[in-house]
Scaffold this active site. Structure first.
Site, PDB file in Angstrom:
ATOM      1  N   TRP A  25      -9.912  -0.922 -68.952  1.00  0.00           N
ATOM      2  CA  TRP A  25     -10.161  -2.336 -68.652  1.00  0.00           C
ATOM      3  C   TRP A  25      -8.933  -2.984 -67.979  1.00  0.00           C
ATOM      4  CZ3 TRP A  25     -13.686  -5.501 -67.536  1.00  0.00           C
ATOM      5  CH2 TRP A  25     -13.556  -6.880 -67.729  1.00  0.00           C
ATOM      6  N   ASP A  48     -18.196  -3.843 -55.561  1.00  0.00           N
ATOM      7  CA  ASP A  48     -18.383  -4.997 -56.444  1.00  0.00           C
ATOM      8  C   ASP A  48     -17.160  -5.136 -57.352  1.00  0.00           C
ATOM      9  OD1 ASP A  48     -20.567  -6.910 -57.800  1.00  0.00           O
ATOM     10  OD2 ASP A  48     -19.401  -5.941 -59.389  1.00  0.00           O
ATOM     11  N   TYR A  53     -11.839  -8.437 -63.507  1.00  0.00           N
ATOM     12  CA  TYR A  53     -11.639  -6.981 -63.608  1.00  0.00           C
ATOM     13  C   TYR A  53     -10.170  -6.606 -63.417  1.00  0.00           C
ATOM     14  CZ  TYR A  53     -16.748  -6.811 -62.888  1.00  0.00           C
ATOM     15  OH  TYR A  53     -18.098  -7.009 -62.973  1.00  0.00           O
ATOM     16  N   LYS A  78     -16.087 -12.346 -57.909  1.00  0.00           N
ATOM     17  CA  LYS A  78     -16.716 -13.330 -58.814  1.00  0.00           C
ATOM     18  C   LYS A  78     -15.660 -14.255 -59.404  1.00  0.00           C
ATOM     19  CE  LYS A  78     -19.656  -9.473 -60.351  1.00  0.00           C
ATOM     20  NZ  LYS A  78     -18.770  -8.313 -60.371  1.00  0.00           N
ATOM     21  N   HIS A 111     -19.571 -15.838 -62.052  1.00  0.00           N
ATOM     22  CA  HIS A 111     -19.716 -14.658 -62.915  1.00  0.00           C
ATOM     23  C   HIS A 111     -20.652 -14.922 -64.096  1.00  0.00           C
ATOM     24  CE1 HIS A 111     -17.179 -10.843 -63.985  1.00  0.00           C
ATOM     25  NE2 HIS A 111     -18.403 -10.712 -64.447  1.00  0.00           N
ATOM     26  N   ASN A 141     -25.616 -13.390 -64.088  1.00  0.00           N
ATOM     27  CA  ASN A 141     -25.990 -13.736 -65.469  1.00  0.00           C
ATOM     28  C   ASN A 141     -26.632 -15.113 -65.580  1.00  0.00           C
ATOM     29  OD1 ASN A 141     -24.870 -11.298 -66.742  1.00  0.00           O
ATOM     30  ND2 ASN A 141     -22.905 -12.115 -66.015  1.00  0.00           N
ATOM     31  N   GLY A 192     -26.859   1.867 -67.909  1.00  0.00           N
ATOM     32  CA  GLY A 192     -26.777   1.539 -69.328  1.00  0.00           C
ATOM     33  C   GLY A 192     -25.360   1.368 -69.822  1.00  0.00           C
ATOM     34  N   ILE A 247     -20.099  10.116 -58.375  1.00  0.00           N
ATOM     35  CA  ILE A 247     -19.923   9.214 -57.222  1.00  0.00           C
ATOM     36  C   ILE A 247     -20.903   9.601 -56.117  1.00  0.00           C
ATOM     37  CG2 ILE A 247     -18.330   8.659 -55.309  1.00  0.00           C
ATOM     38  CD1 ILE A 247     -16.034   8.654 -57.353  1.00  0.00           C
ATOM     39  N   ASN A 250     -24.976   9.441 -57.023  1.00  0.00           N
ATOM     40  CA  ASN A 250     -25.630   8.129 -57.069  1.00  0.00           C
ATOM     41  C   ASN A 250     -26.008   7.593 -55.691  1.00  0.00           C
ATOM     42  OD1 ASN A 250     -25.295   8.291 -59.800  1.00  0.00           O
ATOM     43  ND2 ASN A 250     -23.468   6.995 -59.868  1.00  0.00           N
TER      44      ASN A 250
HETATM   45  N1  LIG Z   1     -21.785  -9.341 -63.632  1.00  0.00           N
HETATM   46  C1  LIG Z   1     -21.443  -8.880 -64.814  1.00  0.00           C
HETATM   47  O1  LIG Z   1     -21.338  -9.638 -65.794  1.00  0.00           O
HETATM   48  C2  LIG Z   1     -21.187  -7.419 -64.980  1.00  0.00           C
HETATM   49  C3  LIG Z   1     -21.028  -6.867 -66.264  1.00  0.00           C
HETATM   50  C4  LIG Z   1     -20.798  -5.497 -66.358  1.00  0.00           C
HETATM   51  C5  LIG Z   1     -20.721  -4.707 -65.236  1.00  0.00           C
HETATM   52  N2  LIG Z   1     -20.846  -5.277 -63.985  1.00  0.00           N
HETATM   53  C6  LIG Z   1     -20.764  -4.463 -62.744  1.00  0.00           C
HETATM   54  O2  LIG Z   1     -21.665  -3.358 -62.854  1.00  0.00           O
HETATM   55  C7  LIG Z   1     -20.958  -2.163 -62.582  1.00  0.00           C
HETATM   56  C8  LIG Z   1     -21.585  -0.991 -63.292  1.00  0.00           C
HETATM   57  O3  LIG Z   1     -21.657  -1.226 -64.674  1.00  0.00           O
HETATM   58  P1  LIG Z   1     -21.015  -0.265 -65.786  1.00  0.00           P
HETATM   59  O4  LIG Z   1     -19.794   0.334 -65.242  1.00  0.00           O
HETATM   60  O5  LIG Z   1     -20.945  -1.011 -67.057  1.00  0.00           O
HETATM   61  O6  LIG Z   1     -22.156   0.816 -66.050  1.00  0.00           O
HETATM   62  P2  LIG Z   1     -23.046   1.902 -65.300  1.00  0.00           P
HETATM   63  O7  LIG Z   1     -22.763   1.901 -63.857  1.00  0.00           O
HETATM   64  O8  LIG Z   1     -24.423   1.675 -65.792  1.00  0.00           O
HETATM   65  O9  LIG Z   1     -22.542   3.239 -65.997  1.00  0.00           O
HETATM   66  C9  LIG Z   1     -21.288   3.791 -65.762  1.00  0.00           C
HETATM   67  C10 LIG Z   1     -21.207   5.061 -66.602  1.00  0.00           C
HETATM   68  O10 LIG Z   1     -22.208   5.984 -66.144  1.00  0.00           O
HETATM   69  C11 LIG Z   1     -21.594   7.217 -65.818  1.00  0.00           C
HETATM   70  N3  LIG Z   1     -22.280   7.752 -64.633  1.00  0.00           N
HETATM   71  C12 LIG Z   1     -22.169   7.329 -63.345  1.00  0.00           C
HETATM   72  N4  LIG Z   1     -22.951   8.063 -62.543  1.00  0.00           N
HETATM   73  C13 LIG Z   1     -23.587   8.960 -63.320  1.00  0.00           C
HETATM   74  C14 LIG Z   1     -24.502   9.995 -63.067  1.00  0.00           C
HETATM   75  N5  LIG Z   1     -24.942  10.250 -61.832  1.00  0.00           N
HETATM   76  N6  LIG Z   1     -24.942  10.729 -64.122  1.00  0.00           N
HETATM   77  C15 LIG Z   1     -24.507  10.495 -65.379  1.00  0.00           C
HETATM   78  N7  LIG Z   1     -23.637   9.514 -65.680  1.00  0.00           N
HETATM   79  C16 LIG Z   1     -23.166   8.757 -64.669  1.00  0.00           C
HETATM   80  C17 LIG Z   1     -20.144   6.894 -65.507  1.00  0.00           C
HETATM   81  O11 LIG Z   1     -19.367   8.047 -65.765  1.00  0.00           O
HETATM   82  P3  LIG Z   1     -17.993   8.417 -64.975  1.00  0.00           P
HETATM   83  O12 LIG Z   1     -17.268   7.135 -64.707  1.00  0.00           O
HETATM   84  O13 LIG Z   1     -17.304   9.311 -65.933  1.00  0.00           O
HETATM   85  O14 LIG Z   1     -18.358   9.152 -63.712  1.00  0.00           O
HETATM   86  C18 LIG Z   1     -19.878   5.748 -66.493  1.00  0.00           C
HETATM   87  O15 LIG Z   1     -19.557   6.240 -67.771  1.00  0.00           O
HETATM   88  C19 LIG Z   1     -19.533  -2.485 -63.033  1.00  0.00           C
HETATM   89  O16 LIG Z   1     -18.577  -1.561 -62.552  1.00  0.00           O
HETATM   90  C20 LIG Z   1     -19.380  -3.875 -62.477  1.00  0.00           C
HETATM   91  O17 LIG Z   1     -19.086  -3.814 -61.083  1.00  0.00           O
HETATM   92  C21 LIG Z   1     -21.072  -6.622 -63.851  1.00  0.00           C
END
Ligand SMILES: NC(=O)c1ccc[n+]([C@@H]2O[C@H](COP(=O)([O-])OP(=O)(O)OC[C@H]3O[C@@H](n4cnc5c(N)ncnc54)[C@H](OP(=O)(O)O)[C@@H]3O)[C@@H](O)[C@H]2O)c1
Length: 293
Positions: A25, A48, A53, A78, A111, A141, A192, A247, A250
């Site tokens: 973080w 993003d 962050y 944001k 945000h 949100n 998730g 990376i 996806n």
């Molecule tokens: N607006 C808001 O309030 C808010 C809040 C939270 C997040 N966000 C944004 O949303 C983005 C994504 O959210 P997030 O990081 O919480 O969660 P996410 O993208 O749902 O999940 C990330 C996790 O999934 C794993 N992963 C990625 N690709 C994968 C694949 N192909 N197969 C299996 N696992 C995979 C990553 O592992 P590795 O890293 O080990 O590869 C990481 O542990 C954030 O980075 C941020 O930009 C916005």
């Protein structure tokens, strides 16, 4: 890469790269820069980030080091709750641009909703938009009531709302409302959530058996199925990944198509399960969080 046209004609790549908590973080160093550089080399042009962050400098360094022109990227940032208000918004925006080492943003979001500050914040953002310092304005949100508030005075209609949205939190009513208003929905934590949430991976939708069954039909990963479920419904996704395999994986969403039945089956996994904060209760904790200088 597929793009969506926002309500002001600006185009946004449908798959972006989430940058929250790369490493840990608010980490902002060469490790973070290199992960983002790997994403850029894999083909991502939509990044993003957010003032909270604490990694806007790494985003800027990665873009510079990529050697690719700024105009090829779509950069979202944001404004945090404690930065809202008339003058505070302008100051927060200048700080964000300075950290990114850029002279404009493609998309600037509130945000989290802070209804008492929304009008001042949005009008300050509108003034930056009118000066061509931001190409599009959006929300994150925001609940239906928050959007109704903003639509009551906005000269520039919000183009985008970023929500926690994954197969366990489908947000059907809010998504339909946004779409009815011409507001594009973007999905945060689309798989998730990252490790920051503390949720064990086997409780996340990316490990769901129904998703695995659909993935094996198409010989793709569970993550690809979840991302495609959003993309086929005209939503934006911003998965975060650090491993090179994830990376690239996806981004590979073009070689298969989900059926209407697959989509309905994934919709049926909804259990209104949030892995992140709830906009109904987030404000007090958000105000305790510090935006790094
Ligand atoms: N607006 C808001 O309030 C808010 C809040 C939270 C997040 N966000 C944004 O949303 C983005 C994504 O959210 P997030 O990081 O919480 O969660 P996410 O993208 O749902 O999940 C990330 C996790 O999934 C794993 N992963 C990625 N690709 C994968 C694949 N192909 N197969 C299996 N696992 C995979 C990553 O592992 P590795 O890293 O080990 O590869 C990481 O542990 C954030 O980075 C941020 O930009 C916005």
């Amino acid at each position: 890469m597929n793009e969506i046209t926002l309500n002001n004609g600006v185009k946004i790549p449908q798959v972006g790269f989430g940058t929250a908590a790369i490493g840990s973080w608010q980490q902002d160093d060469d490790y973070v820069k290199n992960v983002i550089l790997n994403a850029i080399r894999a083909g991502y042009r939509h990044l993003d980030t957010a003032s909270l962050y604490g990694n806007e400098r790494s985003v800027g360094h990665a873009i510079k080091e990529s050697g690719i022109a700024r105009k090829e990227f779509f950069i979202t940032s944001k404004i945090w709750d404690s930065e809202q208000g008339t003058e505070a918004t302008i100051a927060a925006f200048e700080n964000t641009l300075n950290r990114l080492a850029m002279d404009y943003l493609d998309l600037y979001l509130i945000h989290w909703p802070v209804p008492a500050k929304t009008q001042e914040t949005w009008q300050a953002m509108e003034s930056l938009y009118e000066q061509n310092r931001i190409r599009s304005l959006g929300l994150s949100n925001f609940r239906q009531t928050d959007i109704e508030q903003i639509l009551g005075f906005a000269k520039v209609k919000p183009a985008y709302n970023q929500l926690e949205l994954h197969p366990y939190m489908v947000q059907k009513e809010l998504t339909e409302y946004c779409e009815s208003q011409g507001i594009v929905v973007a999905c945060w934590s689309p798989l998730g959530s990252g490790t920051w949430s503390g949720i064990p991976v086997d409780e996340k939708p990316v490990s769901d058996q129904t998703i695995s069954d659909i993935a094996s039909k198409y010989n793709v990963s569970n993550a690809q199925v979840i991302l495609k479920w959003n993309v086929q419904q005209n939503r934006i996704v911003i998965p975060k990944a650090e491993s090179l395999n994830n990376i690239s994986n996806n981004l590979l969403l073009d070689d298969f198509e989900l059926t209407a039945q697959d989509i309905a089956q994934i919709n049926g996994l909804n259990r209104n399960r949030r892995f992140g904060a709830d906009p109904d209760t987030a404000y007090a904790a958000n105000m305790q969080m510090i935006v790094p200088a």
